[in-house]
Design a protein around this motif. Structure first.
Motif, PDB file in Angstrom:
ATOM      1  N   MET A  81       0.844  -1.198   0.000  1.00 35.87           N
ATOM      2  CA  MET A  81       0.000   0.000   0.000  1.00 35.87           C
ATOM      3  C   MET A  81       0.880   1.249   0.000  1.00 35.87           C
ATOM      4  SD  MET A  81      -2.786  -1.594  -0.101  1.00 35.87           S
ATOM      5  CE  MET A  81      -4.089  -0.385   0.093  1.00 35.87           C
ATOM      6  N   SER A  82       0.299   2.348  -0.495  1.00 39.62           N
ATOM      7  CA  SER A  82       1.063   3.579  -0.634  1.00 39.62           C
ATOM      8  C   SER A  82       0.362   4.742   0.041  1.00 39.62           C
ATOM      9  CB  SER A  82       1.273   3.911  -2.116  1.00 39.62           C
ATOM     10  OG  SER A  82       2.029   2.927  -2.766  1.00 39.62           O
ATOM     11  N   ILE A  83       1.140   5.812   0.238  1.00 39.29           N
ATOM     12  CA  ILE A  83       0.617   7.066   0.773  1.00 39.29           C
ATOM     13  C   ILE A  83       0.692   8.112  -0.333  1.00 39.29           C
ATOM     14  CG2 ILE A  83       0.920   8.863   2.512  1.00 39.29           C
ATOM     15  CD1 ILE A  83       2.421   6.668   4.180  1.00 39.29           C
ATOM     16  N   ASP A  89      12.239   8.036   4.748  1.00 38.54           N
ATOM     17  CA  ASP A  89      13.144   7.629   5.835  1.00 38.54           C
ATOM     18  C   ASP A  89      12.541   6.490   6.656  1.00 38.54           C
ATOM     19  OD1 ASP A  89      14.907   9.612   5.053  1.00 38.54           O
ATOM     20  OD2 ASP A  89      14.378  11.000   6.681  1.00 38.54           O
ATOM     21  N   ALA A  90      11.192   6.506   6.786  1.00 35.61           N
ATOM     22  CA  ALA A  90      10.507   5.490   7.586  1.00 35.61           C
ATOM     23  C   ALA A  90      10.188   4.226   6.794  1.00 35.61           C
ATOM     24  CB  ALA A  90       9.215   6.078   8.163  1.00 35.61           C
ATOM     25  N   GLY A  91      10.602   4.178   5.518  1.00 33.50           N
ATOM     26  CA  GLY A  91      10.385   2.986   4.708  1.00 33.50           C
ATOM     27  C   GLY A  91       9.013   2.883   4.070  1.00 33.50           C
ATOM     28  N   GLU A  92       8.274   3.981   4.021  1.00 33.45           N
ATOM     29  CA  GLU A  92       6.946   3.973   3.418  1.00 33.45           C
ATOM     30  C   GLU A  92       7.034   4.103   1.889  1.00 33.45           C
ATOM     31  OE1 GLU A  92       4.176   3.515   5.032  1.00 33.45           O
ATOM     32  OE2 GLU A  92       4.473   4.162   7.109  1.00 33.45           O
ATOM     33  N   ARG A  93       6.023   3.559   1.220  1.00 35.30           N
ATOM     34  CA  ARG A  93       5.875   3.786  -0.224  1.00 35.30           C
ATOM     35  C   ARG A  93       5.069   5.062  -0.420  1.00 35.30           C
ATOM     36  NH1 ARG A  93       3.002  -1.069  -2.835  1.00 35.30           N
ATOM     37  NH2 ARG A  93       3.303   0.261  -4.676  1.00 35.30           N
ATOM     38  N   VAL A  94       5.555   5.947  -1.272  1.00 39.99           N
ATOM     39  CA  VAL A  94       4.963   7.277  -1.419  1.00 39.99           C
ATOM     40  C   VAL A  94       4.800   7.621  -2.884  1.00 39.99           C
ATOM     41  CG1 VAL A  94       5.208   9.725  -0.806  1.00 39.99           C
ATOM     42  CG2 VAL A  94       6.206   7.975   0.682  1.00 39.99           C
ATOM     43  N   LEU A 118      -7.600  11.859 -12.534  1.00 39.37           N
ATOM     44  CA  LEU A 118      -6.201  11.627 -12.230  1.00 39.37           C
ATOM     45  C   LEU A 118      -6.039  11.098 -10.807  1.00 39.37           C
ATOM     46  CD1 LEU A 118      -3.161  11.852 -12.720  1.00 39.37           C
ATOM     47  CD2 LEU A 118      -3.313  14.284 -12.100  1.00 39.37           C
ATOM     48  N   VAL A 119      -6.697  11.723  -9.856  1.00 44.09           N
ATOM     49  CA  VAL A 119      -6.573  11.289  -8.462  1.00 44.09           C
ATOM     50  C   VAL A 119      -7.069   9.856  -8.302  1.00 44.09           C
ATOM     51  CG1 VAL A 119      -7.364  11.702  -6.101  1.00 44.09           C
ATOM     52  CG2 VAL A 119      -6.705  13.640  -7.544  1.00 44.09           C
ATOM     53  N   SER A 120      -8.175   9.530  -8.926  1.00 46.60           N
ATOM     54  CA  SER A 120      -8.715   8.168  -8.829  1.00 46.60           C
ATOM     55  C   SER A 120      -7.755   7.148  -9.429  1.00 46.60           C
ATOM     56  CB  SER A 120     -10.071   8.092  -9.530  1.00 46.60           C
ATOM     57  OG  SER A 120     -11.028   8.889  -8.853  1.00 46.60           O
ATOM     58  N   ARG A 121      -7.121   7.503 -10.542  1.00 42.92           N
ATOM     59  CA  ARG A 121      -6.144   6.598 -11.154  1.00 42.92           C
ATOM     60  C   ARG A 121      -4.945   6.383 -10.235  1.00 42.92           C
ATOM     61  NH1 ARG A 121      -7.387   9.537 -15.764  1.00 42.92           N
ATOM     62  NH2 ARG A 121      -5.427  10.736 -15.668  1.00 42.92           N
ATOM     63  N   LEU A 122      -4.469   7.444  -9.612  1.00 50.00           N
ATOM     64  CA  LEU A 122      -3.328   7.308  -8.704  1.00 50.00           C
ATOM     65  C   LEU A 122      -3.671   6.399  -7.522  1.00 50.00           C
ATOM     66  CD1 LEU A 122      -1.918  10.965  -8.581  1.00 50.00           C
ATOM     67  CD2 LEU A 122      -0.908   8.969  -9.705  1.00 50.00           C
ATOM     68  N   GLY A 181      -2.249   1.678  -5.182  1.00 47.21           N
ATOM     69  CA  GLY A 181      -2.784   1.036  -3.992  1.00 47.21           C
ATOM     70  C   GLY A 181      -2.770   1.967  -2.790  1.00 47.21           C
ATOM     71  N   VAL A 182      -3.249   3.180  -2.993  1.00 50.95           N
ATOM     72  CA  VAL A 182      -3.201   4.191  -1.941  1.00 50.95           C
ATOM     73  C   VAL A 182      -4.209   3.869  -0.848  1.00 50.95           C
ATOM     74  CG1 VAL A 182      -3.663   6.626  -1.414  1.00 50.95           C
ATOM     75  CG2 VAL A 182      -2.360   6.006  -3.469  1.00 50.95           C
ATOM     76  N   ASP A 183      -3.736   3.787   0.377  1.00 50.42           N
ATOM     77  CA  ASP A 183      -4.654   3.575   1.497  1.00 50.42           C
ATOM     78  C   ASP A 183      -4.639   4.751   2.482  1.00 50.42           C
ATOM     79  OD1 ASP A 183      -2.207   3.136   2.711  1.00 50.42           O
ATOM     80  OD2 ASP A 183      -2.916   1.463   3.924  1.00 50.42           O
ATOM     81  N   ALA A 184      -3.767   5.739   2.219  1.00 55.93           N
ATOM     82  CA  ALA A 184      -3.714   6.932   3.063  1.00 55.93           C
ATOM     83  C   ALA A 184      -3.368   8.133   2.206  1.00 55.93           C
ATOM     84  CB  ALA A 184      -2.697   6.765   4.177  1.00 55.93           C
ATOM     85  N   ILE A 185      -4.016   9.246   2.485  1.00 55.11           N
ATOM     86  CA  ILE A 185      -3.737  10.508   1.796  1.00 55.11           C
ATOM     87  C   ILE A 185      -3.339  11.546   2.836  1.00 55.11           C
ATOM     88  CG2 ILE A 185      -4.748  12.432   0.482  1.00 55.11           C
ATOM     89  CD1 ILE A 185      -6.574  10.393  -0.888  1.00 55.11           C
ATOM     90  N   ILE A 186      -2.246  12.251   2.555  1.00 56.68           N
ATOM     91  CA  ILE A 186      -1.855  13.402   3.368  1.00 56.68           C
ATOM     92  C   ILE A 186      -1.969  14.616   2.449  1.00 56.68           C
ATOM     93  CG2 ILE A 186      -0.131  14.446   4.868  1.00 56.68           C
ATOM     94  CD1 ILE A 186       1.060  11.703   5.320  1.00 56.68           C
TER      95      ILE A 186
END
Length: 330
Positions: A1-3, A22-27, A57-61, A66-71
């Motif tokens: 999953m990605s942010i 730095d924390a190893g997240e996929r972004v 565009l946002v929906s495609r991203l 596999g976005v499960d969080a949005i900042i």
């Protein structure tokens, strides 16, 4: 999953992206680059140039990564400009955020972290101001952000979208490792303007209003280091992932400094004097606003590491020197 980080090439957003990497997240970053810079984003992070109001565009991203969080950082942020161009702010800050929230709900995003502002309080009836105090913004900027807070509240009630709203006070400083910082030309942030003036990049600094009901007549603000602010976002994400309920949190240190105090600190740290002109008040500026910040510490476990005005100024000054060196080498 990605942010998905919107505005991730901008000042605060780029610090967030570095911290997540730095924390190893996929972004993945979405930014229209109107005020952001490709160079502020780590090379290994996908940067998509586009608008947060582009639902397709946002929906495609969301689907492709596999976005499960949005900042959600992307926004217009200049208070006087919002007074002069309110519809721009309601489009970029409110309408585009509505579109983002809808895409998040439809795409099954679990967590949404929203960059709000202390401007939602307007001229607070008490200082420090707490999250449950009266909300009475005095600028379209503050109103545009408050509208998004309300939309998030209602989307959560209807669709179960987990969210944290972070109300920023005055953000300043730069990454201690100098990987990124405030790079926008003609920025209006006080500390940014002051360090530019100290380095001779501006001929003077204007103080807007000296007749406020404050100890020295100038506006008082709660300045938070950008790295501490980013840490609050990381803590908010951890809180949501652990099943935390929707919450609104102030991001400040609980201590205010006046405009003149900040300028004197910059002069001392830089070791130079510079011209300071007194000017009339700007529209939309509250006299004094300082955060009650216990909730961030208690609920999110937030522990600031750079709670010192001199440190904030030192990092801002070092970043500005780096920008000047890079510009001279072109």
């Amino acid at each position: 999953m990605s942010i998905l980080v919107t505005g991730g090439a901008g000042y605060i957003g780029s610090h967030m992206v570095h911290a997540l990497v730095d924390a190893g997240e996929r972004v993945v970053v979405l930014d229209n680059l109107s005020t952001g810079f490709r160079s502020s984003v780590p090379r290994e992070v996908p940067l998509v140039e586009g608008d947060t109001g582009d639902a397709g565009l946002v929906s495609r991203l969301i689907a492709e990564h596999g976005v499960d969080a949005i900042i959600h950082f992307a926004a217009s942020i200049v208070v006087p400009e919002s007074v002069a161009e309110p519809l721009k702010y309601y489009r970029n800050n409110t309408a585009n955020s509505r579109s983002m929230i809808e895409c998040a709900v439809r795409g099954g995003v679990k967590h949404f972290i929203f960059s709000s502002t202390a401007a939602v309080y307007g001229n607070p009836t008490r200082v420090p101001v707490a999250e449950d105090d009266v909300l009475a913004p005095v600028s379209p900027y503050g109103s545009s952000k408050l509208m998004t807070e309300i939309m998030l509240r209602d989307a959560t009630a209807a669709h179960g979208l987990g969210h944290v709203v972070l109300r920023y006070f005055n953000v300043a400083g730069a990454d201690p490792l100098l990987r990124t910082g405030q790079s926008t030309k003609n920025a209006t942030h006080l500390i940014k303007v002051a360090v530019e003036t100290a380095l001779g990049q501006r001929g003077k600094i204007d103080v807007f209003g000296t007749d406020y009901a404050t100890p020295d007549g100038t506006c008082v603000r709660d300045y938070i280091h950008v790295s501490d602010l980013v840490a609050a976002h990381a803590d908010a994400l951890r809180y949501l992932r652990a099943g935390g309920a929707p919450v609104t949190v102030n991001c400040g240190y609980g201590r205010g400094f006046s405009v003149l105090q900040v300028i004197e600190t910059v002069k001392r740290v830089a070791g130079v004097d510079f011209r300071v002109d007194l000017a009339p008040r700007r529209p939309g500026d509250p006299a004094s606003i300082v955060a009650a910040c216990d909730r961030a510490r208690e609920l999110l476990g937030w522990q600031p590491r750079h709670d010192d005005l001199q440190t904030i100024v030192e990092h801002a000054l070092e970043w500005q020197k780096r920008l000047a060196t890079a510009a001279a080498g072109r």
